[in-house]
Design a protein around this motif. Structure first.
Motif, PDB file in Angstrom:
ATOM      1  N   ASP A 173       0.835  -1.205   0.000  1.00  0.00           N
ATOM      2  CA  ASP A 173       0.000   0.000   0.000  1.00  0.00           C
ATOM      3  C   ASP A 173       0.865   1.248   0.000  1.00  0.00           C
ATOM      4  OD1 ASP A 173      -2.357  -1.409  -0.072  1.00  0.00           O
ATOM      5  OD2 ASP A 173      -2.670  -1.363   2.097  1.00  0.00           O
ATOM      6  N   GLU A 174       1.914   1.254   0.811  1.00  0.00           N
ATOM      7  CA  GLU A 174       2.804   2.408   0.834  1.00  0.00           C
ATOM      8  C   GLU A 174       3.464   2.618  -0.528  1.00  0.00           C
ATOM      9  OE1 GLU A 174       4.269   2.267   5.514  1.00  0.00           O
ATOM     10  OE2 GLU A 174       5.350   1.145   3.971  1.00  0.00           O
ATOM     11  N   ALA A 175       3.847   1.540  -1.180  1.00  0.00           N
ATOM     12  CA  ALA A 175       4.496   1.651  -2.487  1.00  0.00           C
ATOM     13  C   ALA A 175       3.566   2.249  -3.532  1.00  0.00           C
ATOM     14  CB  ALA A 175       4.993   0.283  -2.946  1.00  0.00           C
ATOM     15  N   LEU A 176       2.266   1.994  -3.389  1.00  0.00           N
ATOM     16  CA  LEU A 176       1.300   2.534  -4.346  1.00  0.00           C
ATOM     17  C   LEU A 176       1.251   4.055  -4.298  1.00  0.00           C
ATOM     18  CD1 LEU A 176      -1.796   0.148  -4.144  1.00  0.00           C
ATOM     19  CD2 LEU A 176      -0.332   0.559  -6.122  1.00  0.00           C
ATOM     20  N   TYR A 177       1.418   4.632  -3.103  1.00  0.00           N
ATOM     21  CA  TYR A 177       1.234   6.079  -2.927  1.00  0.00           C
ATOM     22  C   TYR A 177       2.540   6.802  -2.632  1.00  0.00           C
ATOM     23  CZ  TYR A 177      -3.557   4.461  -2.664  1.00  0.00           C
ATOM     24  OH  TYR A 177      -4.758   3.860  -2.952  1.00  0.00           O
ATOM     25  N   HIS A 178       3.631   6.078  -2.687  1.00  0.00           N
ATOM     26  CA  HIS A 178       4.924   6.710  -2.428  1.00  0.00           C
ATOM     27  C   HIS A 178       5.306   7.637  -3.587  1.00  0.00           C
ATOM     28  CE1 HIS A 178       8.891   7.034  -0.593  1.00  0.00           C
ATOM     29  NE2 HIS A 178       9.400   6.922  -1.797  1.00  0.00           N
ATOM     30  N   PRO A 179       5.910   8.791  -3.302  1.00  0.00           N
ATOM     31  CA  PRO A 179       6.355   9.701  -4.380  1.00  0.00           C
ATOM     32  C   PRO A 179       7.635   9.188  -5.036  1.00  0.00           C
ATOM     33  CG  PRO A 179       6.957  10.617  -2.252  1.00  0.00           C
ATOM     34  CD  PRO A 179       6.139   9.389  -1.959  1.00  0.00           C
ATOM     35  N   TRP A 180       7.496   8.146  -5.840  1.00  0.00           N
ATOM     36  CA  TRP A 180       8.668   7.495  -6.425  1.00  0.00           C
ATOM     37  C   TRP A 180       9.469   8.427  -7.320  1.00  0.00           C
ATOM     38  CZ3 TRP A 180      10.693   3.363  -4.517  1.00  0.00           C
ATOM     39  CH2 TRP A 180       9.891   2.423  -3.849  1.00  0.00           C
ATOM     40  N   GLU A 181       8.774   9.287  -8.061  1.00  0.00           N
ATOM     41  CA  GLU A 181       9.504  10.186  -8.965  1.00  0.00           C
ATOM     42  C   GLU A 181      10.516  11.026  -8.188  1.00  0.00           C
ATOM     43  OE1 GLU A 181       5.804   8.911 -10.937  1.00  0.00           O
ATOM     44  OE2 GLU A 181       6.287   9.702  -8.954  1.00  0.00           O
ATOM     45  N   GLN A 182      10.082  11.567  -7.035  1.00  0.00           N
ATOM     46  CA  GLN A 182      10.982  12.397  -6.240  1.00  0.00           C
ATOM     47  C   GLN A 182      12.078  11.571  -5.586  1.00  0.00           C
ATOM     48  OE1 GLN A 182      10.940  15.862  -6.040  1.00  0.00           O
ATOM     49  NE2 GLN A 182      12.949  15.392  -5.173  1.00  0.00           N
ATOM     50  N   SER A 183      11.701  10.416  -5.038  1.00  0.00           N
ATOM     51  CA  SER A 183      12.700   9.565  -4.374  1.00  0.00           C
ATOM     52  C   SER A 183      13.756   9.077  -5.359  1.00  0.00           C
ATOM     53  CB  SER A 183      12.015   8.374  -3.700  1.00  0.00           C
ATOM     54  OG  SER A 183      11.243   8.783  -2.595  1.00  0.00           O
ATOM     55  N   LEU A 184      13.312   8.660  -6.554  1.00  0.00           N
ATOM     56  CA  LEU A 184      14.263   8.195  -7.555  1.00  0.00           C
ATOM     57  C   LEU A 184      15.161   9.331  -8.032  1.00  0.00           C
ATOM     58  CD1 LEU A 184      11.968   5.843  -9.684  1.00  0.00           C
ATOM     59  CD2 LEU A 184      13.784   5.167  -8.103  1.00  0.00           C
ATOM     60  N   THR A 185      14.584  10.512  -8.195  1.00  0.00           N
ATOM     61  CA  THR A 185      15.388  11.662  -8.616  1.00  0.00           C
ATOM     62  C   THR A 185      16.447  11.988  -7.582  1.00  0.00           C
ATOM     63  OG1 THR A 185      13.553  12.592  -9.914  1.00  0.00           O
ATOM     64  CG2 THR A 185      15.307  14.095  -9.241  1.00  0.00           C
ATOM     65  N   ASN A 186      16.066  11.996  -6.291  1.00  0.00           N
ATOM     66  CA  ASN A 186      17.035  12.260  -5.228  1.00  0.00           C
ATOM     67  C   ASN A 186      18.166  11.228  -5.251  1.00  0.00           C
ATOM     68  OD1 ASN A 186      15.451  14.385  -4.398  1.00  0.00           O
ATOM     69  ND2 ASN A 186      14.482  13.271  -2.720  1.00  0.00           N
ATOM     70  N   TRP A 187      17.792   9.972  -5.378  1.00  0.00           N
ATOM     71  CA  TRP A 187      18.800   8.907  -5.391  1.00  0.00           C
ATOM     72  C   TRP A 187      19.706   9.019  -6.612  1.00  0.00           C
ATOM     73  CZ3 TRP A 187      19.628   4.729  -8.751  1.00  0.00           C
ATOM     74  CH2 TRP A 187      20.589   3.804  -8.311  1.00  0.00           C
ATOM     75  N   LEU A 188      19.122   9.314  -7.760  1.00  0.00           N
ATOM     76  CA  LEU A 188      19.905   9.426  -8.989  1.00  0.00           C
ATOM     77  C   LEU A 188      20.902  10.577  -8.921  1.00  0.00           C
ATOM     78  CD1 LEU A 188      17.050   8.711 -11.509  1.00  0.00           C
ATOM     79  CD2 LEU A 188      19.189   7.416 -11.379  1.00  0.00           C
TER      80      LEU A 188
END
Length: 352
Positions: free
Chosen positions: A227-242
């Motif tokens: 459920d958390e993965a469905l609503y997690h802001p992946w775009e921002q998290s991936l950008t930060n990590w990248l």
């Protein structure tokens, strides 16, 4: 597919056909179907009928390929298959949550081959039949991550299954999938490729990332519930990590490779966002640039230490937000009370 069992049982042996009700699955789904057996020239004492998942996996340093069985079910116990007669055996079998994804947006991920094999054991002799292909689509939580990669401009380039285990990840299957992406142009010269690995369970999803850089590889890990993965802001998290990975790719590696799967010696940011993610990135960057004389198991220790840093940073961020909210509420209440008192005083003065 129908096949005659010649190898172990002779030319007049029984025949078997496995029919899958649905050859397209999601990880953790139930595999439904029927096994149709037809007796040969004489009665046969069947010890058991078994189904097994088989995958084509890269093995060894030279990346050679081999078929690997990774999950099996005994569909029947002992029974007698009369000569010339037919027997149908239905089945409904749970599948592993770590099944590798084989299709995305309806398109196959080339490099991921998965099939079900039927085995028949008669009087101690085992004959393996042909393979029935199976395709696996992503869970909703996995699809959300893949959507974020697409939104950020990544392009799928390939996929493979690699034998071994990921460090620091609870893993059931003896191999893991790497889905390979070419990054957007803004990372040119700093990141050549990003590899994505999913490790799913009934309780959640672990997302493992590897960025191939100019000088060393950089790893990251995110662990959330579905459920958390469905609503997690992946775009921002991936950008930060990248961004962290791209900056680190011009630095020096920590000298730690991986045995049977990625270690955690590079920069990694857990998916907590904001202050906590920044703290994690800073901590891991300093760890990655430290002395190379650490013990072999440092990567797993680093992960544990990083999780502690993330937890502390997250708690601090929440505490700061809580204090800000209290301060804002007090100020708002004070302003409201002052305004109300002023209006009452004005009305009383006018009455006087």
């Amino acid at each position: 597919m129908v096949f005659k069992l010649f190898g172990a049982f002779g030319a007049d042996g029984p025949s078997v056909e496995t029919v899958l009700t649905g050859a397209h699955l999601l990880p953790g789904d139930t595999l439904h179907g029927e096994i149709h057996l037809r007796g040969g020239g004489h009665d046969a004492h069947v010890e058991q009928v078994t189904l097994a998942f088989v995958a084509v996996v890269e093995v060894g340093d030279d990346a050679g390929e081999a078929a690997r069985e990774f999950h099996r079910w005994a569909v029947t116990g002992p029974f007698t298959l009369p000569a010339g007669q037919s027997v149908t055996v239905p089945f409904a079998l749970p599948t592993p949550w770590e099944l590798p994804v084989g299709t995305v947006y309806g398109q196959p991920l080339h490099g991921t081959t998965l099939a079900v094999r039927t085995e028949l054991e008669i009087s101690g002799a085992v004959d393996q039949g042909d393979l029935d292909a199976v395709t696996v689509g992503p869970l909703a939580s996995q699809q959300r991550v893949l959507d974020a990669f697409a939104t950020l401009g990544f392009h799928f380039t390939g996929a493979d299954l690699e034998e071994g285990y990921l460090s620091g990840v609870a893993q059931e299957l003896p191999f893991y999938q790497e889905i390979e992406f070419a990054p957007p142009g803004e990372y040119a010269g700093r990141i050549s490729e990003v590899e994505l690995t999913f490790v799913a369970s009934p309780h959640g999803l672990t997302v493992v990332l590897e960025a191939d850089g100019a000088s060393d590889d950089v790893y990251g890990r995110f662990a959330l519930s579905h459920d958390e993965a469905l609503y997690h802001p992946w775009e921002q998290s991936l950008t930060n990590w990248l961004h962290a990975a791209a900056g680190h790719s011009h630095g020096h590696g920590d000298g730690h490779g991986h045995s049977g799967g990625p270690g955690w010696g590079g920069v990694a940011a857990a998916g907590v966002g904001g202050v906590a993610a920044g703290a994690a990135v800073g901590y891991l960057a300093s760890e990655a640039l430290s002395d190379d004389d650490e013990e072999e198991d440092e990567p797993e220790n680093v992960v544990g230490d990083v999780q502690a840093v993330i937890d502390q940073a997250t708690a601090a961020a929440y505490q700061e937000a809580y204090e800000d909210a209290i301060e804002e509420a007090v100020e708002e209440a004070y302003e409201d009370a002052y305004e109300e008192a002023y209006e009452e005083a004005t009305e009383e003065f006018a009455d006087d």
